[in-house]
Write a protein that holds these residues in place. Structure first.
Motif, PDB file in Angstrom:
ATOM      1  N   LEU A  22       0.870  -1.164   0.000  1.00  0.00           N
ATOM      2  CA  LEU A  22       0.000   0.000   0.000  1.00  0.00           C
ATOM      3  C   LEU A  22       0.914   1.223   0.000  1.00  0.00           C
ATOM      4  O   LEU A  22       1.721   1.391   0.904  1.00  0.00           O
ATOM      5  N   ARG A  23       0.813   2.019  -1.064  1.00  0.00           N
ATOM      6  CA  ARG A  23       1.657   3.214  -1.117  1.00  0.00           C
ATOM      7  C   ARG A  23       0.802   4.453  -1.291  1.00  0.00           C
ATOM      8  O   ARG A  23      -0.230   4.418  -1.950  1.00  0.00           O
ATOM      9  N   LYS A  24       1.265   5.522  -0.648  1.00  0.00           N
ATOM     10  CA  LYS A  24       0.543   6.790  -0.706  1.00  0.00           C
ATOM     11  C   LYS A  24       0.864   7.533  -1.990  1.00  0.00           C
ATOM     12  O   LYS A  24       1.924   7.335  -2.587  1.00  0.00           O
ATOM     13  N   GLY A  25      -0.055   8.390  -2.401  1.00  0.00           N
ATOM     14  CA  GLY A  25       0.113   9.194  -3.602  1.00  0.00           C
ATOM     15  C   GLY A  25      -1.221   9.814  -3.977  1.00  0.00           C
ATOM     16  O   GLY A  25      -2.093   9.998  -3.131  1.00  0.00           O
ATOM     17  N   HIS A  26      -1.367  10.094  -5.258  1.00  0.00           N
ATOM     18  CA  HIS A  26      -2.613  10.650  -5.790  1.00  0.00           C
ATOM     19  C   HIS A  26      -2.938   9.823  -7.016  1.00  0.00           C
ATOM     20  O   HIS A  26      -2.249   9.912  -8.035  1.00  0.00           O
ATOM     21  N   PHE A  27      -3.950   8.984  -6.910  1.00  0.00           N
ATOM     22  CA  PHE A  27      -4.245   7.988  -7.940  1.00  0.00           C
ATOM     23  C   PHE A  27      -5.649   8.182  -8.507  1.00  0.00           C
ATOM     24  O   PHE A  27      -6.577   8.531  -7.788  1.00  0.00           O
ATOM     25  N   ALA A  28      -5.777   7.942  -9.802  1.00  0.00           N
ATOM     26  CA  ALA A  28      -7.072   8.010 -10.484  1.00  0.00           C
ATOM     27  C   ALA A  28      -7.348   6.665 -11.119  1.00  0.00           C
ATOM     28  O   ALA A  28      -6.486   6.104 -11.805  1.00  0.00           O
ATOM     29  N   PHE A  29      -8.559   6.132 -10.879  1.00  0.00           N
ATOM     30  CA  PHE A  29      -8.956   4.839 -11.420  1.00  0.00           C
ATOM     31  C   PHE A  29      -9.811   5.025 -12.668  1.00  0.00           C
ATOM     32  O   PHE A  29     -10.291   6.120 -12.947  1.00  0.00           O
ATOM     33  N   ARG A  30     -10.001   3.944 -13.410  1.00  0.00           N
ATOM     34  CA  ARG A  30     -10.831   3.973 -14.619  1.00  0.00           C
ATOM     35  C   ARG A  30     -12.204   4.574 -14.364  1.00  0.00           C
ATOM     36  O   ARG A  30     -12.791   5.191 -15.234  1.00  0.00           O
ATOM     37  N   SER A  31     -12.718   4.354 -13.186  1.00  0.00           N
ATOM     38  CA  SER A  31     -14.048   4.869 -12.831  1.00  0.00           C
ATOM     39  C   SER A  31     -14.070   6.391 -12.748  1.00  0.00           C
ATOM     40  O   SER A  31     -15.139   6.981 -12.661  1.00  0.00           O
TER      41      SER A  31
END
Length: 197
Positions: A22-31
């Motif tokens: 589990l890593r922190k960041g700013h992620f965007a999923f397909r949804s």
């Protein structure tokens, strides 16, 4: 009915972070939803120590619901389903979809008796949009299964699918939000890593 809301124990969360699962960041999923962390779903299920802990945490939410079968639509969900079924009392059976001659994944006919008239817990490792688990719920219902609940490691979609609450382990810690509601976007952290699922 779910008997309690599962939560990850602090040492489990620390293990996920330490092992870089589990890593922190700013992620965007397909949804289109954004979140502040990314779970390595492949490596997590390859680690029996953490996979068993998380399977136990989800099983705990359904201990008193007398689940007969844990059913999953995905290969990633199959590993998790095994652990959940193992920790339920009495131990449940596991059913999964598999490719059919039509090319579409379905529950194989020889597994139908484990669905028909049984109390079913639907499980997948991650719920991204809710479409896969929703379609799977329809198939289970058509086969005569009584869906008791839906469990996942992380719900990145709506909190209900086909009118049933989704119980997850990471959603309270790392909620998945639309960009206009994303605090990371509001803070101006626009370096977004796009996730292929």
């Amino acid at each position: 009915m779910v008997t309690l809301t599962p939560r990850l124990r602090p040492m489990t969360l620390a293990y996920l972070r330490h092992e870089l699962l589990l890593r922190k960041g700013h992620f965007a999923f397909r949804s289109g939803r954004h979140t502040g962390a990314l779970l390595d779903r492949d490596r997590l299920l390859a680690d029996p120590e953490i996979a068993s802990r998380m399977g136990y945490a989800l099983a705990k939410a359904f201990f008193t619901d007398k689940i007969d079968t844990v059913a999953t639509p995905s290969i990633w969900g199959a590993g998790l389903a095994q652990w959940i079924a193992y920790f339920l009392e009495p131990r449940a059976k596991v059913v999964h979809q598999s490719p059919q001659e039509t090319g579409r994944a379905r529950i194989a006919e020889n597994m139908h008796p484990m669905i028909e008239g049984q109390r079913i817990l639907l499980v997948d490792n991650i719920v991204v949009s809710g479409d896969t688990i929703g379609q799977f719920a329809d198939e289970v219902s058509e086969l005569g299964g009584e869906i008791i609940g839906i469990g996942t490691l992380w719900d990145l979609a709506d909190k209900t699918i086909r009118g049933r609450a989704v119980i997850d382990l990471l959603g309270d810690i790392y909620p998945a939000l639309l960009p206009e509601d994303c605090p990371l976007c509001a803070e101006g952290k626009h370096d977004v890593e796009h996730v292929p699922y």
